[in-house]
Design a protein around this motif. Structure first.
Motif, PDB file in Angstrom:
ATOM      1  N   ALA A   2       0.836  -1.191   0.000  1.00 17.81           N
ATOM      2  CA  ALA A   2       0.000   0.000   0.000  1.00 17.81           C
ATOM      3  C   ALA A   2       0.873   1.244   0.000  1.00 17.81           C
ATOM      4  O   ALA A   2       1.645   1.464   0.929  1.00 17.81           O
ATOM      5  CB  ALA A   2      -0.897  -0.001   1.223  1.00 17.81           C
ATOM      6  N   THR A   3       0.753   2.032  -1.052  1.00 14.04           N
ATOM      7  CA  THR A   3       1.498   3.286  -1.097  1.00 14.04           C
ATOM      8  C   THR A   3       0.525   4.452  -1.042  1.00 14.04           C
ATOM      9  O   THR A   3      -0.582   4.372  -1.561  1.00 14.04           O
ATOM     10  CB  THR A   3       2.366   3.406  -2.365  1.00 14.04           C
ATOM     11  OG1 THR A   3       1.510   3.400  -3.498  1.00 14.04           O
ATOM     12  CG2 THR A   3       3.364   2.277  -2.462  1.00 14.04           C
ATOM     13  N   THR A   4       0.944   5.510  -0.405  1.00  7.46           N
ATOM     14  CA  THR A   4       0.156   6.730  -0.337  1.00  7.46           C
ATOM     15  C   THR A   4       1.030   7.898  -0.777  1.00  7.46           C
ATOM     16  O   THR A   4       2.248   7.878  -0.589  1.00  7.46           O
ATOM     17  CB  THR A   4      -0.356   6.997   1.096  1.00  7.46           C
ATOM     18  OG1 THR A   4       0.767   7.085   1.972  1.00  7.46           O
ATOM     19  CG2 THR A   4      -1.286   5.895   1.577  1.00  7.46           C
ATOM     20  N   ALA A   5       0.388   8.888  -1.355  1.00  5.49           N
ATOM     21  CA  ALA A   5       1.105  10.098  -1.763  1.00  5.49           C
ATOM     22  C   ALA A   5       1.067  11.096  -0.613  1.00  5.49           C
ATOM     23  O   ALA A   5       0.028  11.269   0.031  1.00  5.49           O
ATOM     24  CB  ALA A   5       0.477  10.699  -3.005  1.00  5.49           C
ATOM     25  N   GLN A   6       2.196  11.707  -0.335  1.00  7.40           N
ATOM     26  CA  GLN A   6       2.263  12.759   0.662  1.00  7.40           C
ATOM     27  C   GLN A   6       2.764  14.026  -0.013  1.00  7.40           C
ATOM     28  O   GLN A   6       3.745  13.993  -0.759  1.00  7.40           O
ATOM     29  CB  GLN A   6       3.192  12.379   1.809  1.00  7.40           C
ATOM     30  CG  GLN A   6       2.647  11.268   2.666  1.00  7.40           C
ATOM     31  CD  GLN A   6       3.491  11.042   3.909  1.00  7.40           C
ATOM     32  OE1 GLN A   6       4.667  11.372   3.960  1.00  7.40           O
ATOM     33  NE2 GLN A   6       2.872  10.472   4.919  1.00  7.40           N
ATOM     34  N   ILE A   7       2.086  15.125   0.262  1.00  8.68           N
ATOM     35  CA  ILE A   7       2.489  16.436  -0.242  1.00  8.68           C
ATOM     36  C   ILE A   7       3.246  17.128   0.885  1.00  8.68           C
ATOM     37  O   ILE A   7       2.722  17.297   1.987  1.00  8.68           O
ATOM     38  CB  ILE A   7       1.262  17.283  -0.652  1.00  8.68           C
ATOM     39  CG1 ILE A   7       0.337  16.505  -1.590  1.00  8.68           C
ATOM     40  CG2 ILE A   7       1.713  18.612  -1.237  1.00  8.68           C
ATOM     41  CD1 ILE A   7       0.967  16.025  -2.864  1.00  8.68           C
ATOM     42  N   GLY A  49      12.097  31.227   0.936  1.00 10.74           N
ATOM     43  CA  GLY A  49      11.694  30.394  -0.184  1.00 10.74           C
ATOM     44  C   GLY A  49      11.036  29.126   0.311  1.00 10.74           C
ATOM     45  O   GLY A  49      10.995  28.853   1.514  1.00 10.74           O
ATOM     46  N   ALA A  50      10.527  28.333  -0.635  1.00  9.42           N
ATOM     47  CA  ALA A  50       9.882  27.065  -0.277  1.00  9.42           C
ATOM     48  C   ALA A  50       9.838  26.166  -1.495  1.00  9.42           C
ATOM     49  O   ALA A  50       9.870  26.624  -2.634  1.00  9.42           O
ATOM     50  CB  ALA A  50       8.466  27.301   0.236  1.00  9.42           C
ATOM     51  N   ARG A  51       9.750  24.877  -1.208  1.00 10.38           N
ATOM     52  CA  ARG A  51       9.513  23.864  -2.234  1.00 10.38           C
ATOM     53  C   ARG A  51       8.292  23.062  -1.831  1.00 10.38           C
ATOM     54  O   ARG A  51       8.075  22.821  -0.641  1.00 10.38           O
ATOM     55  CB  ARG A  51      10.690  22.906  -2.315  1.00 10.38           C
ATOM     56  CG  ARG A  51      11.535  23.143  -3.492  1.00 10.38           C
ATOM     57  CD  ARG A  51      12.387  21.935  -3.867  1.00 10.38           C
ATOM     58  NE  ARG A  51      13.345  22.441  -4.807  1.00 10.38           N
ATOM     59  CZ  ARG A  51      14.582  22.779  -4.512  1.00 10.38           C
ATOM     60  NH1 ARG A  51      15.048  22.584  -3.315  1.00 10.38           N
ATOM     61  NH2 ARG A  51      15.366  23.287  -5.413  1.00 10.38           N
ATOM     62  N   VAL A  52       7.525  22.648  -2.811  1.00  5.06           N
ATOM     63  CA  VAL A  52       6.406  21.745  -2.577  1.00  5.06           C
ATOM     64  C   VAL A  52       6.679  20.502  -3.411  1.00  5.06           C
ATOM     65  O   VAL A  52       6.936  20.604  -4.612  1.00  5.06           O
ATOM     66  CB  VAL A  52       5.062  22.393  -2.964  1.00  5.06           C
ATOM     67  CG1 VAL A  52       3.912  21.417  -2.736  1.00  5.06           C
ATOM     68  CG2 VAL A  52       4.842  23.685  -2.183  1.00  5.06           C
ATOM     69  N   VAL A  53       6.662  19.345  -2.755  1.00  6.56           N
ATOM     70  CA  VAL A  53       6.949  18.080  -3.439  1.00  6.56           C
ATOM     71  C   VAL A  53       5.895  17.038  -3.075  1.00  6.56           C
ATOM     72  O   VAL A  53       5.261  17.111  -2.024  1.00  6.56           O
ATOM     73  CB  VAL A  53       8.357  17.529  -3.100  1.00  6.56           C
ATOM     74  CG1 VAL A  53       9.448  18.484  -3.533  1.00  6.56           C
ATOM     75  CG2 VAL A  53       8.489  17.209  -1.633  1.00  6.56           C
ATOM     76  N   ARG A  54       5.735  16.070  -3.976  1.00 14.11           N
ATOM     77  CA  ARG A  54       4.897  14.901  -3.705  1.00 14.11           C
ATOM     78  C   ARG A  54       5.835  13.705  -3.593  1.00 14.11           C
ATOM     79  O   ARG A  54       6.705  13.508  -4.436  1.00 14.11           O
ATOM     80  CB  ARG A  54       3.905  14.672  -4.835  1.00 14.11           C
ATOM     81  CG  ARG A  54       3.050  13.445  -4.638  1.00 14.11           C
ATOM     82  CD  ARG A  54       2.125  13.113  -5.815  1.00 14.11           C
ATOM     83  NE  ARG A  54       2.041  14.113  -6.838  1.00 14.11           N
ATOM     84  CZ  ARG A  54       0.945  14.828  -7.128  1.00 14.11           C
ATOM     85  NH1 ARG A  54      -0.159  14.638  -6.470  1.00 14.11           N
ATOM     86  NH2 ARG A  54       0.965  15.728  -8.095  1.00 14.11           N
ATOM     87  N   MET A  55       5.639  12.923  -2.534  1.00 15.23           N
ATOM     88  CA  MET A  55       6.436  11.714  -2.343  1.00 15.23           C
ATOM     89  C   MET A  55       5.486  10.559  -2.081  1.00 15.23           C
ATOM     90  O   MET A  55       4.494  10.714  -1.371  1.00 15.23           O
ATOM     91  CB  MET A  55       7.398  11.881  -1.167  1.00 15.23           C
ATOM     92  CG  MET A  55       8.417  12.971  -1.397  1.00 15.23           C
ATOM     93  SD  MET A  55       9.553  13.161  -0.037  1.00 15.23           S
ATOM     94  CE  MET A  55      10.505  11.682  -0.213  1.00 15.23           C
ATOM     95  N   HIS A  56       5.798   9.426  -2.671  1.00 14.66           N
ATOM     96  CA  HIS A  56       4.997   8.227  -2.434  1.00 14.66           C
ATOM     97  C   HIS A  56       5.646   7.440  -1.311  1.00 14.66           C
ATOM     98  O   HIS A  56       6.850   7.201  -1.314  1.00 14.66           O
ATOM     99  CB  HIS A  56       4.882   7.401  -3.712  1.00 14.66           C
ATOM    100  CG  HIS A  56       4.053   8.096  -4.745  1.00 14.66           C
ATOM    101  ND1 HIS A  56       2.683   8.055  -4.740  1.00 14.66           N
ATOM    102  CD2 HIS A  56       4.400   8.890  -5.779  1.00 14.66           C
ATOM    103  CE1 HIS A  56       2.220   8.778  -5.747  1.00 14.66           C
ATOM    104  NE2 HIS A  56       3.245   9.306  -6.389  1.00 14.66           N
ATOM    105  N   HIS A  57       4.823   7.048  -0.338  1.00 16.77           N
ATOM    106  CA  HIS A  57       5.305   6.350   0.846  1.00 16.77           C
ATOM    107  C   HIS A  57       4.725   4.947   0.866  1.00 16.77           C
ATOM    108  O   HIS A  57       3.513   4.764   0.800  1.00 16.77           O
ATOM    109  CB  HIS A  57       4.890   7.120   2.104  1.00 16.77           C
ATOM    110  CG  HIS A  57       5.313   6.469   3.374  1.00 16.77           C
ATOM    111  ND1 HIS A  57       4.424   6.162   4.372  1.00 16.77           N
ATOM    112  CD2 HIS A  57       6.525   6.069   3.820  1.00 16.77           C
ATOM    113  CE1 HIS A  57       5.073   5.600   5.373  1.00 16.77           C
ATOM    114  NE2 HIS A  57       6.337   5.537   5.058  1.00 16.77           N
ATOM    115  N   ASP A  58       5.600   3.966   0.971  1.00 15.86           N
ATOM    116  CA  ASP A  58       5.193   2.572   1.123  1.00 15.86           C
ATOM    117  C   ASP A  58       5.225   2.271   2.614  1.00 15.86           C
ATOM    118  O   ASP A  58       6.291   2.093   3.205  1.00 15.86           O
ATOM    119  CB  ASP A  58       6.156   1.657   0.357  1.00 15.86           C
ATOM    120  CG  ASP A  58       5.803   0.190   0.467  1.00 15.86           C
ATOM    121  OD1 ASP A  58       5.018  -0.182   1.381  1.00 15.86           O
ATOM    122  OD2 ASP A  58       6.309  -0.594  -0.345  1.00 15.86           O
TER     123      ASP A  58
END
Length: 81
Positions: A2-7, A49-58
């Motif tokens: 099960a993977t979920t996306a985290q912003i 400054g800032a960055r916004v990223v999406r990471m998939h977490h298993d």
């Protein structure tokens, strides 16, 4: 598996001698929320400054995939190559 996306919203603030220093990252519900946070914080001067990223977490393996960059705002460090 099960993977979920985290912003993730990663702010950057002033460090020693003007260097950029990462602030406290926040998990956001949507990419739009992360982008709004970055734009507001930059506009009111609370960050450089800032960055916004999406990471998939298993969750089963407790591993994160590579970040997908959704936006960079203001001063951010160079991406490591």
């Amino acid at each position: 598996m099960a993977t979920t996306a985290q912003i993730i919203y990663q702010p950057y603030v002033a460090g020693a001698r003007g260097a950029l220093k990462p602030g406290i990252p926040l998990v956001c519900r949507t990419p739009e929320e992360g982008i709004r946070r970055a734009e507001r914080a930059l506009a009111n001067g609370s960050i450089l400054g800032a960055r916004v990223v999406r990471m998939h977490h298993d969750a089963d393996a407790d591993e994160f995939g590579p970040p997908e960059h959704l936006g960079a705002f203001g001063q951010v460090p160079d991406d490591p190559a």
